[in-house]
Enzyme design. Structure first.
Site, PDB file in Angstrom:
ATOM      1  N   GLY A  33      -0.427  -3.944  -1.736  1.00  0.00           N
ATOM      2  CA  GLY A  33      -1.874  -3.770  -1.636  1.00  0.00           C
ATOM      3  C   GLY A  33      -2.516  -3.775  -2.992  1.00  0.00           C
ATOM      4  O   GLY A  33      -1.878  -4.093  -4.000  1.00  0.00           O
ATOM      5  N   ASN A  34      -3.795  -3.451  -3.044  1.00  0.00           N
ATOM      6  CA  ASN A  34      -4.512  -3.401  -4.319  1.00  0.00           C
ATOM      7  C   ASN A  34      -5.461  -2.205  -4.315  1.00  0.00           C
ATOM      8  O   ASN A  34      -5.593  -1.508  -3.312  1.00  0.00           O
ATOM      9  CB  ASN A  34      -5.257  -4.714  -4.568  1.00  0.00           C
ATOM     10  CG  ASN A  34      -6.315  -4.973  -3.512  1.00  0.00           C
ATOM     11  OD1 ASN A  34      -7.330  -4.299  -3.457  1.00  0.00           O
ATOM     12  ND2 ASN A  34      -6.040  -5.953  -2.637  1.00  0.00           N
ATOM     13  N   ARG A  35      -6.106  -1.987  -5.424  1.00  0.00           N
ATOM     14  CA  ARG A  35      -6.866  -0.744  -5.613  1.00  0.00           C
ATOM     15  C   ARG A  35      -8.306  -0.783  -5.113  1.00  0.00           C
ATOM     16  O   ARG A  35      -9.060   0.166  -5.326  1.00  0.00           O
ATOM     17  CB  ARG A  35      -6.855  -0.357  -7.091  1.00  0.00           C
ATOM     18  CG  ARG A  35      -5.503   0.165  -7.557  1.00  0.00           C
ATOM     19  CD  ARG A  35      -5.527   0.509  -9.029  1.00  0.00           C
ATOM     20  NE  ARG A  35      -6.559   1.494  -9.359  1.00  0.00           N
ATOM     21  CZ  ARG A  35      -7.062   1.675 -10.571  1.00  0.00           C
ATOM     22  NH1 ARG A  35      -6.643   0.933 -11.572  1.00  0.00           N
ATOM     23  NH2 ARG A  35      -7.986   2.580 -10.782  1.00  0.00           N
TER      24      ARG A  35
END
Ligand code: CTP
Ligand code: CA
Length: 247
Positions: A33-35
């Site tokens: 995932g990412n932030r």
């Protein structure tokens, strides 16, 4: 806060907003995932609805505390998505019914090719780290641009890291700003969006924060507008640029 900078100026406009970050499964319990928190996209959805638009918000893994801003807001329909494939299917389905599309979501560039159908367990391969095989995801924005309906305005986002960051003053800040614009122009040329909202991100900037800074490029790569401040204020300025583009 700047509630409805221009009430009613988007009356009846149908807007598709994607927000948050897609996640790609590794096994049933883990993901890549990412932030992205989804805050900027949610602020855009809220601002558009307050100005009279009918908004479909494709929400990729956005925390309920962030979504609360639009949950009971008239004019916003929230559609949850998880993976890039889900986002792509939902975006392609909804885009034909929208005059404006705002791709604020952080889309995972790659997904795992060898997704495990059971949890990866250390005891199954002691001392050996698993190797993830990645495959590139389709570019949702490029697909939407290629299928663009007459008069539709499509906005891309580009979160870029630049050496030194763009805070502060002096030579470094000027150089960082021009690198940001240059990266944005190249991305715009690759993608063909009508507007590209560029912002600087880093370990301590851009994510999970209330403030944001956007440089908005038009299709020719010219600076259409610049917005700094709360994510809501930035959303209002971006929507002004979309409105002007629709004329
Ligand atoms: N985007 C998309 N589908 C992808 C990747 C990105 O629709 N598979 C969209 C994002 O929603 C955003 C824009 O494209 O609006 C730019 O995303 P960005 O990650 O900055 O661009 P990339 O082409 O993926 O380039 P980079 O290598 O810098 O990540
Ligand atoms: Ca990317």
């Amino acid at each position: 806060a700047a509630e409805s900078a221009a009430p009613g100026d988007l009356d009846g406009l149908r807007v598709l907003v994607t927000a948050g970050g897609t996640r790609e499964p590794i096994d049933p319990v883990r993901y890549l995932g990412n932030r992205s928190s989804g805050r900027q996209g949610v602020a855009i959805a809220a601002a558009a609805a307050d100005r009279g638009a009918k908004v479909v918000l494709l929400a990729a893994n956005i925390d309920e505390s962030v979504l609360a801003e639009v949950r009971d807001r008239a004019g916003v329909r929230v559609v949850p998505v998880g993976t890039t494939a889900e986002l792509e299917a939902a975006a392609n389905g909804a885009s034909s019914g929208a005059e404006a599309v705002i791709m604020a979501a952080a889309v995972a560039d790659y997904r795992v090719a060898n997704v495990a159908d059971q949890k990866l367990r250390k005891e199954d391969s002691p001392g050996e780290a698993p190797v993830l095989e990645l495959v590139e995801n389709p570019d949702v924005l490029v697909g939407l641009v290629q299928g663009r309906r007459e008069g539709q305005v499509i906005v891309g986002f580009a979160a870029e890291t630049v050496a030194g960051g763009v805070e502060g003053e002096g030579l470094d800040a000027a150089a960082a700003r021009s690198e940001l614009l240059e990266r944005g122009r190249r991305k715009l040329a690759r993608k063909g969006a009508d507007l590209l909202a560029v912002n600087a991100v880093g370990w301590n900037a851009g994510f999970e924060t209330d403030d944001n800074s956007l440089l908005v490029l038009d299709a020719d790569g010219h600076l259409a507008c610049e917005a700094h401040g709360s994510k809501r204020d930035v959303a209002e300025r971006l929507l002004d640029a979309v409105r002007d583009e629709l004329r």
